[in-house]
Design an enzyme around this catalytic site. Structure first.
Site, mmCIF file in Angstrom:
data_model
loop_
_atom_site.group_PDB
_atom_site.id
_atom_site.type_symbol
_atom_site.label_atom_id
_atom_site.label_comp_id
_atom_site.label_asym_id
_atom_site.label_seq_id
_atom_site.Cartn_x
_atom_site.Cartn_y
_atom_site.Cartn_z
ATOM 1 N N LYS A 18 -20.904 -16.593 24.339
ATOM 2 C CA LYS A 18 -21.616 -16.666 25.618
ATOM 3 C C LYS A 18 -22.865 -17.529 25.494
ATOM 4 O O LYS A 18 -23.072 -18.461 26.285
ATOM 5 C CB LYS A 18 -22.001 -15.259 26.067
ATOM 6 C CG LYS A 18 -23.025 -15.217 27.205
ATOM 7 C CD LYS A 18 -23.532 -13.810 27.446
ATOM 8 C CE LYS A 18 -24.694 -13.794 28.432
ATOM 9 N NZ LYS A 18 -24.340 -14.227 29.782
ATOM 10 N N GLU A 598 -9.325 -2.430 41.494
ATOM 11 C CA GLU A 598 -9.140 -2.590 40.057
ATOM 12 C C GLU A 598 -8.131 -1.630 39.439
ATOM 13 O O GLU A 598 -7.359 -2.022 38.574
ATOM 14 C CB GLU A 598 -10.482 -2.448 39.347
ATOM 15 C CG GLU A 598 -10.437 -2.887 37.910
ATOM 16 C CD GLU A 598 -11.818 -3.231 37.411
ATOM 17 O OE1 GLU A 598 -12.248 -2.612 36.444
ATOM 18 O OE2 GLU A 598 -12.451 -4.112 38.010
ATOM 19 N N HIS A 688 -20.204 -18.253 42.254
ATOM 20 C CA HIS A 688 -19.878 -18.287 40.825
ATOM 21 C C HIS A 688 -19.868 -19.716 40.278
ATOM 22 O O HIS A 688 -19.505 -19.947 39.127
ATOM 23 C CB HIS A 688 -18.536 -17.614 40.580
ATOM 24 C CG HIS A 688 -18.524 -16.196 41.067
ATOM 25 N ND1 HIS A 688 -19.245 -15.205 40.456
ATOM 26 C CD2 HIS A 688 -17.924 -15.622 42.134
ATOM 27 C CE1 HIS A 688 -19.078 -14.073 41.116
ATOM 28 N NE2 HIS A 688 -18.290 -14.306 42.132
ATOM 29 N N CYS A 720 -20.941 -13.301 47.040
ATOM 30 C CA CYS A 720 -21.305 -12.187 46.172
ATOM 31 C C CYS A 720 -22.813 -12.219 45.930
ATOM 32 O O CYS A 720 -23.527 -13.048 46.510
ATOM 33 C CB CYS A 720 -20.528 -12.295 44.850
ATOM 34 S SG CYS A 720 -20.398 -10.749 43.932
#
Length: 754
Positions: A18, A598, A688, A720
């Site tokens: 990351k 989910e 995003h 979002c």
């Protein structure tokens, strides 16, 4: 029995991938430095798996961003505007992952969807009419050779052709059938090259086989594999499934000339009865009995009971799915020993596989130790929680009056303009915000200093929202580390890891809290800062909460009680928070259910009986007692919701915002077809991606929404929350959004006057 895994976490023990990738994005390191970090992580992971005693090691499970995107690049499934751009291969890869914007290039990111029933997100490849399927990348070969140079023989892993075609999008006028021949040849070319390099096996992941398969889908699968297996270059093939059972295709599967089949016995218990109808003696069974999605220790006695029911001795012990979905190692945690011994992360699951193998071979002492662990009581149950659940009645889940009456009352109450604008909740969590929160947690600054900092952040962003004339404001959530963990810290029954990071998508890691015991609220959670923010402005400020289903789905759940019972415990706790916000003057309350889908069963027959029949009422329970004039919002992202629109309408929220921009607003047709009553805010731009949408682009999106949804039902908002975005791009995008909404509003008013 020999042992193996399906895949291993790739972010790194301490999220090294990351941080290196984000440095690359910021131009702080170059491509070769990023690739060096990736290579070192692969080496470490391969050696860890081998040294654990696991017999079969896998390769090509690693990715710089997403395995399905890797597969698309491998087979040249790249949009023409990206393929012809002057970007390097890696730049094209990341452009499709997160978008790319410069003076001469503007590339939108691929759509992002949930990977089956997990919190991992994959990028959706798109086949165009001009797509020429061929081998376009050497990644799978390079990584096999990397491992071999370390004296580690691996089984390369590749997403199978049926799942690739099942999850991909197609340009209008073409379909999966149009690419079967070329894709088959390309996979056979992969087989050929791997065989030349010395590989003995390849693992083809076909999780799409555990979903409901139509006659046409079954025919497509069989057509692909009958052709594919005509020339497999003497390479042994493991066809691996996970996340469920293969009831629709089992009899066809066992007839294929493959060498092994991988089945999941954690989420697919029906696979046992399928096997008992017969399993070929010439095939290996890769038995997924170690849970790859949860962090509790395996109860060996239960796994042994499964193994005893399998009608074959040719078994390889396996994980139920890739270990991508659990953290790296429990050794990096600071839990007390009495707590830690109940948990098993990825590294520990390797040891569990080896221990199970040893128990099968006759080493009973490890079984006895495991049995002793499960005979202990982990925690003391709370009778008050049990009583609250038992006292619920059907009326507990119903809000009065009905939606239509509430809608009229709320329009009068709030006096909002047509196409009201808002955001989803969070604003950028800058380095300063994160560092200040960390300093407070370490007690380097006191409560007063911390509160002053948070208040200043809220003040600054409230003032800016007023300047751009947003209609409904948010306080920005600067005090929150995570939308689930923040709530869990004020709920009894939760434990929090220090390094329990799991990849959600790309460089995004989440740290799911652990549900340890019975859940109840210990103190107000959000009232302090929501109340403060509302006092600073004459505009409405939304209270921001996370819903019970999302809190459950983004936690590691208990395995000793049902998901339904855990969710109802959480719902009652969040209900208390909703009512406290209302008492303190917060009249618009957003209860996010980002992860509603989910845990939706992968088979439609099970949707209501096993999930929606309790998940939707759990949400209604949270807001069932609020006043009619209090407006309840919810938000959903990252998922395909088009096929559960009726269930979403039954949530009885007043406003629902959806992630929609990456999916080209496909959800709007379903809203219209189902006469969706709830007001909606389809996301008008993708948060995003760092690219900034123009006012004209957003106005075009708003016009598309207006063509499908009545104007009085529409809210304008991003996809979002904005916590992961930079300040500059956030402000520019929202300014363009509010400008576009005003243009659209003006046009509607002119049209209405005519």
């Amino acid at each position: 029995m020999t042992t193996t895994i399906i895949g291993f976490p790739r972010l790194g023990e301490f999220r090294e991938l990351k941080f290196a990738t984000e440095k690359y994005f910021r131009n702080e390191i170059n491509e070769s430095e990023l690739q060096a970090t990736a290579k070192e992580l692969r080496r470490k992971h391969w050696q860890l798996v081998k040294e654990s005693g696991v017999d079969e090691v896998v390769s090509n499970d690693f990715s710089l961003y997403d395995n399905l995107l890797d597969t698309a690049f491998l087979f040249n499934i790249i949009p023409s505007n990206v393929e012809t751009s002057p970007l390097s291969s890696l730049e094209k890869f990341f452009a499709l992952a997160r978008g790319h914007q410069s003076e001469t290039i503007d590339i939108k990111a691929l759509p992002m969807k949930k990977w089956f029933n997990t919190n991992y997100h994959y990028l959706v490849p798109k086949f165009e009419k001009i797509t020429k399927v061929k081998i376009n990348s050497s990644k799978i070969f390079d990584e096999y050779q990397e491992a071999k140079a370390l004296d580690i023989e691996t089984r390369p892993v590749l997403i199978g052709p049926f799942t690739l075609l099942s999850l991909a999008d197609f340009e209008e006028g073409i379909s999966a059938k149009d690419f079967v021949n070329d894709l088959t040849i390309a996979y056979q070319d992969i087989f050929k090259e791997l065989k030349v390099l010395g590989a003995q096996w390849i693992q083809l992941d076909e999780p799409s086989l555990v979903t409901d398969l139509s006659v046409e889908q079954k025919a497509l699968f069989l057509d692909i594999y009958h052709n594919l297996l005509n020339d497999k270059q003497d390479l042994k093939i493991l066809l691996q499934t996970y996340f469920g059972d293969v009831r629709d295709i089992y009899q066809d599967l066992i007839q294929l000339s493959i060498d092994a089949i991988g089945l999941d016995f954690v989420e697919g218990p029906k696979n046992i009865s399928l096997l008992q109808t017969g399993f070929p003696a010439d095939k290996k069974l890769y038995a997924g009995i170690i849970n790859g999605k949860n962090i509790w220790r395996n109860q060996y006695q239960k796994s042994l009971a499964i193994l005893q029911q399998l009608p074959t001795q040719n078994v390889v012990l396996n994980t139920s799915c890739s270990l991508l979905h659990v953290p790296f190692s429990i050794e990096n945690e600071e839990f007390p020993v009495e707590v830690k011994k109940h948990f098993s992360y990825a590294t520990e699951k390797l040891n569990e596989l080896v221990e199970l193998s040893e128990i099968v071979a006759g080493k009973s002492e490890k079984l006895e130790k495991n049995q002793a662990l499960f005979q202990q009581e982990r925690f003391t149950k709370d009778p008050k929680v049990e009583e609250k659940i038992a006292s619920l009645t059907p009326e507990s889940y119903i809000r009065q009056p009905a939606f239509e009456k509430r809608e009229l009352l709320q329009r009068k109450e709030f006096q909002l303009p047509l196409l009201p604008t808002t955001t989803i909740g969070s604003f950028p969590q800058t380095k300063e915000v994160k560092q200040t929160r960390a300093r407070f947690k370490k007690k380097e600054i006191d409560q007063k200093t911390y509160d002053q900092f948070i208040a200043q952040q809220i003040d600054n962003w409230l003032q800016w929202q007023e300047e751009i004339d947003l209609d409904v404001l948010v306080h920005g959530e600067f005090e929150r580390n995570d939308m689930v963990e923040y709530f869990g810290q004020n709920l009894a029954g939760y434990l929090f890891s220090k390094n329990g990071w799991v990849q959600s998508y790309g460089t995004r890691g989440v740290k799911p809290p652990i549900i340890w015991g019975d859940i109840y609220r210990t103190a107000p959670i959000t009232v302090k800062w929501s109340k403060y923010a509302q006092k600073q402005t004459n505009k409405w400020v939304k209270g921001m909460l996370t819903g019970p289903v999302t809190i459950l789905n983004w936690s590691f759940p208990r395995e000793d009680i049902s998901l339904k019972e855990s969710t109802l415990q959480i719902a009652l706790a969040i209900q208390e928070e909703v009512l406290d916000l209302e008492k303190n003057g917060i009249r618009i309350i957003q209860i996010d259910e980002a992860a509603l889908r989910e845990k939706l069963p992968l088979r439609k027959n099970d949707w209501y009986s096993e999930y929606l029949d309790w998940a939707i009422p759990a949400f209604r329970l949270v807001h069932s007692k609020v006043q009619p004039q209090t407006q309840i919002h919810t938000h959903m992202c990252y998922s395909e919701f088009t096929d559960i629109i009726p269930a979403i309408d039954q949530m009885d929220a007043d406003v629902i915002s959806f992630e929609a921009s990456r999916s080209n607003l496909e959800i709007l047709d379903e809203l219209k077809a189902n006469h969706f009553k709830t007001q909606v805010g389809p996301g008008v731009y993708d948060i995003h991606s760092p690219r900034i949408p123009s006012t004209e682009e957003i106005k075009t999106t708003i016009d598309a929404i207006l063509a499908k949804v009545p104007q009085e039902k529409i809210w304008i908002n991003p996809d979002c929350g904005l916590k992961t975005r930079g300040i500059k791009e956030t402000k520019a995008s929202l300014q363009n959004m509010t400008a576009a909404a005003k243009f659209a509003r003006k046009e509607l008013l002119i049209h209405d006057k005519k």
